[in-house]
Design an enzyme around this catalytic site. Sequence first.
Site, PDB file in Angstrom:
ATOM      1  CB  CYS A  57      -0.880   0.037   1.245  1.00 16.09           C
ATOM      2  SG  CYS A  57      -2.220  -1.145   1.242  1.00 16.09           S
ATOM      3  CD  GLU A  59      -2.463   4.085   2.973  1.00 22.45           C
ATOM      4  OE1 GLU A  59      -1.996   3.435   2.023  1.00 22.45           O
ATOM      5  OE2 GLU A  59      -3.663   4.070   3.272  1.00 22.45           O
ATOM      6  CB  CYS A  91      -5.931  -1.292   4.343  1.00 20.46           C
ATOM      7  SG  CYS A  91      -4.184  -1.682   4.565  1.00 20.46           S
TER       8      CYS A  91
HETATM    9  N1  THU Z   1      -4.291   0.398  -1.200  1.00 23.62           N
HETATM   10  C1  THU Z   1      -3.457   1.338  -0.679  1.00 23.62           C
HETATM   11  O1  THU Z   1      -2.430   1.683  -1.265  1.00 23.62           O
HETATM   12  N2  THU Z   1      -3.790   1.878   0.512  1.00 23.62           N
HETATM   13  C2  THU Z   1      -4.896   1.563   1.230  1.00 23.62           C
HETATM   14  O2  THU Z   1      -5.061   2.030   2.353  1.00 23.62           O
HETATM   15  C3  THU Z   1      -5.926   0.701   0.635  1.00 23.62           C
HETATM   16  C4  THU Z   1      -5.508  -0.064  -0.557  1.00 23.62           C
HETATM   17  C5  THU Z   1      -3.931  -0.219  -2.495  1.00 23.62           C
HETATM   18  C6  THU Z   1      -3.552  -1.681  -2.401  1.00 23.62           C
HETATM   19  C7  THU Z   1      -3.826  -2.161  -3.808  1.00 23.62           C
HETATM   20  O3  THU Z   1      -2.680  -1.885  -4.617  1.00 23.62           O
HETATM   21  C8  THU Z   1      -4.956  -1.264  -4.289  1.00 23.62           C
HETATM   22  O4  THU Z   1      -5.011  -0.165  -3.380  1.00 23.62           O
HETATM   23  C9  THU Z   1      -6.317  -1.942  -4.325  1.00 23.62           C
HETATM   24  O5  THU Z   1      -6.611  -2.538  -3.099  1.00 23.62           O
END
Ligand code: THU
Length: 138
Positions: A57, A59, A91
């Site tokens: 992710c 973050e 998340c």
């Molecule tokens: N994702 C993030 O980068 N941050 C979050 O807090 C939620 C999800 C990304 C992970 C994945 O690459 C895409 O979003 C879809 O879930």
Amino acid sequence: MSDDSDRDELVIAARRAQENAYAPYSKFRVGAALRFADGTIVTGANVENASYGLSLCAEAAAVARAMNEGHRGGLEAVAVIGSGKKPVTPCGRCRQMLFELADLGATDPAVWCASSEDVEQVLLSALLPRAFGPGSLD
Ligand code: THU
């Protein structure tokens, strides 16, 4: 600097970071920006993988980068922006990672959750109440 321009600066930094997202599988592009007490802004974007479950992710990427640049605490604010219509809230894993960094400096950062249409503020303590952290190991 006013609160509004602080927020705008951080959301713009997250949006710039989002341009480097590598999200060919979900097509959901996310950028994150962390602001520290010394004024430094550290950014990250999501990095996906052909082995989907390994995706990182935005973050988490930003927290890892900040730690590697020597930041330990002083986390004052976070902005996260995603390519969907609704503002992105971090998340669960990212909440935990943000908490560790914030807890090292005993701050409760504002988290600006953004989309291209909206921005909402929520405190990290509201996203992750009764968090498990460094002090839980005592
Ligand atoms: N994702 C993030 O980068 N941050 C979050 O807090 C939620 C999800 C990304 C992970 C994945 O690459 C895409 O979003 C879809 O879930």
